[in-house]
Design a protein around this motif. Sequence first.
Motif, PDB file in Angstrom:
ATOM      1  N   ALA A 179       0.812  -1.215   0.000  1.00 48.57           N
ATOM      2  CA  ALA A 179       0.000   0.000   0.000  1.00 48.57           C
ATOM      3  C   ALA A 179       0.849   1.271   0.000  1.00 48.57           C
ATOM      4  O   ALA A 179       0.314   2.348  -0.177  1.00 48.57           O
ATOM      5  N   GLY A 180       2.097   1.163   0.222  1.00 46.70           N
ATOM      6  CA  GLY A 180       2.946   2.346   0.255  1.00 46.70           C
ATOM      7  C   GLY A 180       3.626   2.477   1.594  1.00 46.70           C
ATOM      8  O   GLY A 180       3.424   1.653   2.476  1.00 46.70           O
ATOM      9  N   GLY A 181       4.420   3.439   1.674  1.00 43.40           N
ATOM     10  CA  GLY A 181       4.715   4.465   0.712  1.00 43.40           C
ATOM     11  C   GLY A 181       5.892   4.165  -0.171  1.00 43.40           C
ATOM     12  O   GLY A 181       6.385   3.051  -0.268  1.00 43.40           O
ATOM     13  N   GLY A 182       6.354   5.238  -0.789  1.00 43.37           N
ATOM     14  CA  GLY A 182       7.427   5.132  -1.752  1.00 43.37           C
ATOM     15  C   GLY A 182       8.734   4.616  -1.174  1.00 43.37           C
ATOM     16  O   GLY A 182       9.461   3.874  -1.835  1.00 43.37           O
ATOM     17  N   ALA A 183       9.052   4.990   0.066  1.00 43.83           N
ATOM     18  CA  ALA A 183      10.292   4.497   0.684  1.00 43.83           C
ATOM     19  C   ALA A 183      10.210   2.987   0.902  1.00 43.83           C
ATOM     20  O   ALA A 183      11.180   2.262   0.658  1.00 43.83           O
ATOM     21  N   LEU A 184       9.042   2.504   1.339  1.00 43.69           N
ATOM     22  CA  LEU A 184       8.870   1.067   1.518  1.00 43.69           C
ATOM     23  C   LEU A 184       8.931   0.363   0.164  1.00 43.69           C
ATOM     24  O   LEU A 184       9.540  -0.702   0.037  1.00 43.69           O
ATOM     25  N   ALA A 185       8.329   0.948  -0.859  1.00 48.42           N
ATOM     26  CA  ALA A 185       8.392   0.369  -2.203  1.00 48.42           C
ATOM     27  C   ALA A 185       9.844   0.315  -2.692  1.00 48.42           C
ATOM     28  O   ALA A 185      10.242  -0.649  -3.351  1.00 48.42           O
ATOM     29  N   GLY A 186      10.635   1.340  -2.362  1.00 52.26           N
ATOM     30  CA  GLY A 186      12.046   1.318  -2.719  1.00 52.26           C
ATOM     31  C   GLY A 186      12.794   0.201  -2.024  1.00 52.26           C
ATOM     32  O   GLY A 186      13.670  -0.439  -2.612  1.00 52.26           O
ATOM     33  N   THR A 187      12.433  -0.063  -0.775  1.00 51.63           N
ATOM     34  CA  THR A 187      13.043  -1.160  -0.023  1.00 51.63           C
ATOM     35  C   THR A 187      12.646  -2.511  -0.608  1.00 51.63           C
ATOM     36  O   THR A 187      13.448  -3.435  -0.662  1.00 51.63           O
ATOM     37  N   LEU A 188      11.388  -2.621  -1.035  1.00 49.09           N
ATOM     38  CA  LEU A 188      10.849  -3.892  -1.518  1.00 49.09           C
ATOM     39  C   LEU A 188      10.891  -4.046  -3.035  1.00 49.09           C
ATOM     40  O   LEU A 188      10.361  -5.018  -3.576  1.00 49.09           O
ATOM     41  N   ILE A 189      11.531  -3.128  -3.742  1.00 48.02           N
ATOM     42  CA  ILE A 189      11.475  -3.117  -5.204  1.00 48.02           C
ATOM     43  C   ILE A 189      11.865  -4.456  -5.835  1.00 48.02           C
ATOM     44  O   ILE A 189      11.259  -4.885  -6.813  1.00 48.02           O
ATOM     45  N   ASP A 190      12.834  -5.138  -5.274  1.00 46.23           N
ATOM     46  CA  ASP A 190      13.257  -6.407  -5.860  1.00 46.23           C
ATOM     47  C   ASP A 190      12.340  -7.568  -5.491  1.00 46.23           C
ATOM     48  O   ASP A 190      12.531  -8.686  -5.983  1.00 46.23           O
ATOM     49  N   GLU A 191      11.355  -7.314  -4.656  1.00 45.01           N
ATOM     50  CA  GLU A 191      10.364  -8.328  -4.289  1.00 45.01           C
ATOM     51  C   GLU A 191       9.046  -8.144  -5.039  1.00 45.01           C
ATOM     52  O   GLU A 191       8.189  -9.031  -5.021  1.00 45.01           O
ATOM     53  N   ILE A 192       8.856  -7.002  -5.676  1.00 40.84           N
ATOM     54  CA  ILE A 192       7.584  -6.692  -6.329  1.00 40.84           C
ATOM     55  C   ILE A 192       7.422  -7.527  -7.592  1.00 40.84           C
ATOM     56  O   ILE A 192       8.290  -7.540  -8.460  1.00 40.84           O
ATOM     57  N   ASP A 193       6.280  -8.225  -7.674  1.00 40.04           N
ATOM     58  CA  ASP A 193       5.973  -9.069  -8.826  1.00 40.04           C
ATOM     59  C   ASP A 193       5.080  -8.358  -9.834  1.00 40.04           C
ATOM     60  O   ASP A 193       5.135  -8.641 -11.025  1.00 40.04           O
ATOM     61  N   ARG A 194       4.235  -7.477  -9.323  1.00 38.54           N
ATOM     62  CA  ARG A 194       3.223  -6.860 -10.177  1.00 38.54           C
ATOM     63  C   ARG A 194       3.025  -5.408  -9.774  1.00 38.54           C
ATOM     64  O   ARG A 194       2.992  -5.089  -8.582  1.00 38.54           O
ATOM     65  N   LEU A 195       2.905  -4.536 -10.777  1.00 40.02           N
ATOM     66  CA  LEU A 195       2.613  -3.122 -10.561  1.00 40.02           C
ATOM     67  C   LEU A 195       1.234  -2.829 -11.129  1.00 40.02           C
ATOM     68  O   LEU A 195       0.924  -3.237 -12.249  1.00 40.02           O
ATOM     69  N   ILE A 196       0.419  -2.128 -10.370  1.00 45.04           N
ATOM     70  CA  ILE A 196      -0.835  -1.580 -10.872  1.00 45.04           C
ATOM     71  C   ILE A 196      -0.766  -0.089 -10.579  1.00 45.04           C
ATOM     72  O   ILE A 196      -0.882   0.339  -9.434  1.00 45.04           O
ATOM     73  N   LEU A 197      -0.515   0.678 -11.638  1.00 47.67           N
ATOM     74  CA  LEU A 197      -0.309   2.113 -11.496  1.00 47.67           C
ATOM     75  C   LEU A 197      -1.541   2.862 -11.978  1.00 47.67           C
ATOM     76  O   LEU A 197      -2.005   2.643 -13.100  1.00 47.67           O
ATOM     77  N   LYS A 198      -2.038   3.748 -11.131  1.00 49.52           N
ATOM     78  CA  LYS A 198      -3.113   4.651 -11.511  1.00 49.52           C
ATOM     79  C   LYS A 198      -2.431   5.962 -11.900  1.00 49.52           C
ATOM     80  O   LYS A 198      -2.161   6.809 -11.059  1.00 49.52           O
ATOM     81  N   LEU A 199      -2.116   6.086 -13.195  1.00 55.21           N
ATOM     82  CA  LEU A 199      -1.391   7.250 -13.697  1.00 55.21           C
ATOM     83  C   LEU A 199      -2.346   8.426 -13.832  1.00 55.21           C
ATOM     84  O   LEU A 199      -3.317   8.367 -14.590  1.00 55.21           O
ATOM     85  N   ASN A 200      -2.079   9.472 -13.082  1.00 52.79           N
ATOM     86  CA  ASN A 200      -2.905  10.671 -13.104  1.00 52.79           C
ATOM     87  C   ASN A 200      -2.298  11.704 -14.040  1.00 52.79           C
ATOM     88  O   ASN A 200      -1.073  11.878 -14.063  1.00 52.79           O
ATOM     89  N   PRO A 201      -3.124  12.413 -14.811  1.00 51.30           N
ATOM     90  CA  PRO A 201      -2.619  13.355 -15.807  1.00 51.30           C
ATOM     91  C   PRO A 201      -2.158  14.669 -15.177  1.00 51.30           C
ATOM     92  O   PRO A 201      -2.695  15.744 -15.443  1.00 51.30           O
ATOM     93  N   VAL A 202      -1.149  14.565 -14.333  1.00 46.87           N
ATOM     94  CA  VAL A 202      -0.620  15.730 -13.638  1.00 46.87           C
ATOM     95  C   VAL A 202       0.890  15.546 -13.468  1.00 46.87           C
ATOM     96  O   VAL A 202       1.368  14.426 -13.301  1.00 46.87           O
ATOM     97  N   VAL A 203       1.625  16.633 -13.545  1.00 43.94           N
ATOM     98  CA  VAL A 203       3.062  16.629 -13.281  1.00 43.94           C
ATOM     99  C   VAL A 203       3.271  17.441 -12.013  1.00 43.94           C
ATOM    100  O   VAL A 203       2.883  18.607 -11.951  1.00 43.94           O
ATOM    101  N   LEU A 204       3.865  16.829 -10.995  1.00 42.38           N
ATOM    102  CA  LEU A 204       4.058  17.499  -9.709  1.00 42.38           C
ATOM    103  C   LEU A 204       5.408  18.210  -9.610  1.00 42.38           C
ATOM    104  O   LEU A 204       5.558  19.149  -8.846  1.00 42.38           O
ATOM    105  N   GLY A 205       6.417  17.741 -10.320  1.00 47.68           N
ATOM    106  CA  GLY A 205       7.719  18.388 -10.252  1.00 47.68           C
ATOM    107  C   GLY A 205       8.578  17.905  -9.106  1.00 47.68           C
ATOM    108  O   GLY A 205       9.779  17.764  -9.242  1.00 47.68           O
TER     109      GLY A 205
END
Length: 190
Positions: free
Chosen positions: A126-152
């Motif tokens: 469920a997140g966040g990004g730091a945890l996803a960075g820690t677990l990146i090599d364990e992730i099997d599947r990504l489901i991304l809800k891409l929003n039409p916005v650029v945050l910078g």
Amino acid sequence: MRELIYYVATSLDGFIAAPDGTWGAFADEGDHMAVLFDEYADMLPGHVRAALGINADPTLVDTVIMGWNTYTPALDAGIDSPYPHLRQIVASRSRVSTSPDVAVTADPVATVRDLRREGEGGIYLAGGGALAGTLIDEIDRLILKLNPVVLGEGMPLFGGAPYADRRFRPTRTRTFDSGVVIAEYVRADV
């Protein structure tokens, strides 16, 4: 073997939240919402499921793992068990849960590896990004809800992940009139 599924909203430039942790820039209404409520209802917090009248047993995942900062908004709202329909695990090296329904792990990688050896349901990251960075090599599947916005700037999709060429292959992409794209990927070496 159980899959670790990272299901998350993101901006076009790869941020899952603004610098202050809010995600108000992401679309929370539109034609994509019916798909989120139907196909990904397992990943909705319990109070949202109740408000929508979703009482079905989980079918996609049976466990959720989240970082402490992802868990905190629920605690701030007086909800100590945000996903009561799932087994709940919070990653933290210094915090403890006050809920008997929420386990805490200081080693999320070992925890995910242990979870893979039991049961059959998926594991929702469920997140966040730091945890996803820690677990990146364990992730099997990504489901991304891409929003039409650029945050910078903001909280990155994979915060702190070391450089490596990690390949995912697309399995399904859907575009909605709201501008949101739901893009699904699996690890290419799986």
